[in-house]
Scaffold this motif. Structure first.
Motif, short mmCIF file in Angstrom:
data_model
loop_
_atom_site.label_atom_id
_atom_site.label_comp_id
_atom_site.label_asym_id
_atom_site.label_seq_id
_atom_site.Cartn_x
_atom_site.Cartn_y
_atom_site.Cartn_z
N VAL A 84 0.87 -1.18 0.00
CA VAL A 84 0.00 0.00 0.00
C VAL A 84 0.90 1.22 0.00
CG1 VAL A 84 -1.80 1.27 1.23
CG2 VAL A 84 -1.74 -1.24 1.36
N HIS A 85 0.68 2.15 -0.94
CA HIS A 85 1.50 3.35 -0.96
C HIS A 85 0.70 4.58 -1.38
CE1 HIS A 85 1.96 3.67 -5.37
NE2 HIS A 85 2.10 2.35 -5.38
N GLY A 86 1.15 5.71 -0.88
CA GLY A 86 0.57 6.97 -1.31
C GLY A 86 0.93 7.25 -2.75
N VAL A 87 0.10 8.05 -3.41
CA VAL A 87 0.36 8.47 -4.80
C VAL A 87 0.55 9.98 -4.76
CG1 VAL A 87 -0.54 8.57 -7.15
CG2 VAL A 87 -1.04 6.58 -5.70
N THR A 88 1.82 10.39 -4.79
CA THR A 88 2.14 11.81 -4.64
C THR A 88 2.74 12.43 -5.89
OG1 THR A 88 4.39 11.40 -3.84
CG2 THR A 88 2.61 11.42 -2.19
N GLY A 89 3.07 11.60 -6.89
CA GLY A 89 3.75 12.10 -8.08
C GLY A 89 5.23 11.84 -8.05
N HIS A 95 7.08 4.46 -3.55
CA HIS A 95 7.38 3.04 -3.38
C HIS A 95 8.41 2.77 -2.28
CE1 HIS A 95 5.30 3.04 -7.23
NE2 HIS A 95 5.01 1.77 -6.97
N THR A 96 8.86 3.81 -1.60
CA THR A 96 9.82 3.64 -0.49
C THR A 96 9.27 4.34 0.75
OG1 THR A 96 11.12 5.55 -1.30
CG2 THR A 96 11.85 3.34 -1.97
N ASP A 97 9.41 5.65 0.82
CA ASP A 97 9.00 6.43 2.00
C ASP A 97 7.51 6.34 2.28
OD1 ASP A 97 11.65 7.25 2.09
OD2 ASP A 97 11.24 9.15 1.08
N HIS A 98 6.69 6.26 1.24
CA HIS A 98 5.23 6.27 1.39
C HIS A 98 4.63 4.87 1.31
CE1 HIS A 98 5.75 10.43 -0.68
NE2 HIS A 98 6.20 10.45 0.54
#
Length: 117
Positions: A84-89, A95-98
């Motif tokens: 699960v990851h955020g989509v920030t651009g 794919h690492t921090d988020h």
């Protein structure tokens, strides 16, 4: 310890990982999430795609859906691993921090996001 998903971003992707033996279970999980939460269900990829080290199916949803989708995935994933990851651009940061996991964390192929020198 594996980082657990938290509702911190506006948009999210969840990548459900599977293999030949668990493909039908993963597809049912993804389509079930699509029907129950009106999330966008991507293709069921029976090949490696992007940074993902296993076959996968992507779910796309927003922060308003997060608190329903994540506990439901946790309850119904039946041992499947879910990134699960955020989509920030910022694909590398996403794919690492988020990134967080339901199930075991697996190393991603991040080379595609690294800038060439």
């Amino acid at each position: 310890m594996t980082k657990r998903p938290e509702n911190r971003y506006d948009r999210y992707h969840a990548h459900v990982y599977f293999d030949d033996d668990s493909m039908e279970r993963a597809a049912a999980l993804c389509w079930g999430a699509g029907e129950k939460f009106d999330v966008v269900v991507g293709r069921v990829h029976c090949k490696l795609v992007g940074p993902h080290p296993r076959w996968s199916c992507q779910l796309a949803f927003d922060s308003g859906q997060f608190d329903g989708v994540i506990p439901w995935l946790e309850e119904w994933r039946e041992g499947l691993t879910v990134l699960v990851h955020g989509v920030t651009g910022d694909d590398l940061a996403d794919h690492t921090d988020h990134a967080a996991w339901l199930g075991e964390a697996v190393p991603l192929n991040l080379n595609m996001f690294r800038k060439k020198s």
